[in-house]
Design a protein around this motif. Structure first.
Motif, mmCIF file in Angstrom:
data_model
loop_
_atom_site.group_PDB
_atom_site.id
_atom_site.type_symbol
_atom_site.label_atom_id
_atom_site.label_comp_id
_atom_site.label_asym_id
_atom_site.label_seq_id
_atom_site.Cartn_x
_atom_site.Cartn_y
_atom_site.Cartn_z
ATOM 1 N N PRO A 2 -32.215 -12.094 -54.792
ATOM 2 C CA PRO A 2 -31.669 -11.299 -53.677
ATOM 3 C C PRO A 2 -31.246 -9.816 -53.992
ATOM 4 O O PRO A 2 -31.388 -8.653 -53.818
ATOM 5 N N THR A 3 -30.740 -9.379 -55.301
ATOM 6 C CA THR A 3 -29.437 -8.971 -55.466
ATOM 7 C C THR A 3 -31.094 -7.821 -56.303
ATOM 8 O O THR A 3 -30.241 -6.835 -56.966
ATOM 9 N N ASP A 4 -31.843 -8.295 -56.386
ATOM 10 C CA ASP A 4 -32.912 -7.385 -57.145
ATOM 11 C C ASP A 4 -33.796 -7.043 -56.613
ATOM 12 O O ASP A 4 -34.892 -6.888 -56.934
ATOM 13 N N THR A 5 -33.959 -6.855 -55.341
ATOM 14 C CA THR A 5 -34.298 -7.068 -55.091
ATOM 15 C C THR A 5 -34.836 -4.935 -53.829
ATOM 16 O O THR A 5 -32.873 -4.398 -53.758
ATOM 17 N N ASN A 6 -35.427 -4.254 -53.612
ATOM 18 C CA ASN A 6 -35.389 -3.091 -53.092
ATOM 19 C C ASN A 6 -35.582 -2.885 -51.238
ATOM 20 O O ASN A 6 -35.187 -4.424 -51.110
ATOM 21 N N PRO A 7 -35.211 -1.960 -50.965
ATOM 22 C CA PRO A 7 -34.925 -1.618 -49.029
ATOM 23 C C PRO A 7 -35.773 -2.554 -48.444
ATOM 24 O O PRO A 7 -36.422 -3.118 -47.671
ATOM 25 N N ALA A 8 -37.580 -2.203 -49.107
ATOM 26 C CA ALA A 8 -37.904 -3.033 -48.717
ATOM 27 C C ALA A 8 -38.366 -4.173 -48.921
ATOM 28 O O ALA A 8 -38.856 -5.975 -48.386
ATOM 29 N N GLY A 9 -37.389 -5.338 -49.646
ATOM 30 C CA GLY A 9 -37.254 -6.931 -49.326
ATOM 31 C C GLY A 9 -38.194 -7.553 -50.997
ATOM 32 O O GLY A 9 -37.732 -9.188 -50.725
ATOM 33 N N ASP A 10 -39.103 -6.388 -51.405
ATOM 34 C CA ASP A 10 -39.451 -6.824 -52.839
ATOM 35 C C ASP A 10 -39.075 -7.017 -53.972
ATOM 36 O O ASP A 10 -37.520 -6.223 -53.623
ATOM 37 N N ILE A 11 -39.303 -7.761 -54.940
ATOM 38 C CA ILE A 11 -38.212 -7.523 -56.097
ATOM 39 C C ILE A 11 -38.073 -5.772 -56.943
ATOM 40 O O ILE A 11 -39.590 -5.469 -56.909
ATOM 41 N N VAL A 50 -43.847 -8.031 -56.220
ATOM 42 C CA VAL A 50 -43.477 -10.042 -56.444
ATOM 43 C C VAL A 50 -42.486 -9.732 -55.349
ATOM 44 O O VAL A 50 -41.524 -9.314 -54.792
ATOM 45 N N ILE A 51 -43.014 -11.239 -54.924
ATOM 46 C CA ILE A 51 -41.652 -11.659 -53.702
ATOM 47 C C ILE A 51 -40.529 -12.833 -54.254
ATOM 48 O O ILE A 51 -40.984 -13.126 -54.967
ATOM 49 N N VAL A 52 -39.494 -12.872 -53.803
ATOM 50 C CA VAL A 52 -37.943 -13.152 -53.694
ATOM 51 C C VAL A 52 -38.812 -14.670 -53.853
ATOM 52 O O VAL A 52 -39.775 -14.883 -52.548
ATOM 53 N N GLY A 53 -38.609 -15.262 -54.686
ATOM 54 C CA GLY A 53 -39.317 -17.345 -55.029
ATOM 55 C C GLY A 53 -40.190 -17.141 -56.044
ATOM 56 O O GLY A 53 -40.415 -18.506 -56.148
ATOM 57 N N ASP A 54 -40.878 -16.405 -55.922
ATOM 58 C CA ASP A 54 -42.004 -16.174 -57.120
ATOM 59 C C ASP A 54 -41.976 -16.645 -58.205
ATOM 60 O O ASP A 54 -40.666 -16.010 -58.949
ATOM 61 N N GLU A 55 -42.593 -17.585 -58.626
ATOM 62 C CA GLU A 55 -42.300 -17.884 -60.410
ATOM 63 C C GLU A 55 -43.304 -16.436 -61.244
ATOM 64 O O GLU A 55 -44.257 -16.305 -61.097
#
Length: 119
Positions: A2-11, A50-55
């Motif tokens: 989660p600390t690697d996300t942008n304001p939209a919640g994506d990586i 890329v979504i948080v949790g994706d491989e």
């Protein structure tokens, strides 16, 4: 993470670029049999987030060499959790230069047939 996300919640795209640079650097150092530096990112395309949790998987291929330089094509693919669906999310061309002990460009050693490294 989660600390690697942008304001939209994506990586965050910058995180992906840094991971691709690390993978390309591994391929460059392997081919050059020593230290290399990134001198350019000649092209870069974000296809989808890329979504948080994706491989995340990153693949490299050296597509051009010069006296001391290498152009490395890098692709990043994602796989959503609990699925077999894989999708290309980014691609780019990174240019590296081999350096000597004085941090000056040095010639690449002769090819040994192992130009592709998967990181």
């Amino acid at each position: 993470m989660p600390t690697d996300t942008n304001p939209a919640g994506d990586i965050f795209g910058g995180w992906l670029v840094s991971q691709m640079d690390l993978a390309a650097g591994t391929a460059a150092a392997f081919r050059a049999q020593g230290r290399c530096v990134t001198v350019a990112i000649d092209s870069f395309i974000f296809h989808e987030p890329v979504i948080v949790g994706d491989e995340v998987s990153i693949y490299t291929k050296i597509v051009q060499t010069g006296r001391s330089s290498m152009v490395i094509h890098v692709e990043t693919w994602r796989r959503a959790r609990n699925t077999k669906d894989r999708r290309k999310v980014t691609q780019g061309k990174f240019t590296f230069v081999a350096l000597d002990e004085n941090r000056k460009p040095r010639p690449l050693p002769p090819e040994d047939g192992f130009d592709t490294v998967t990181a």
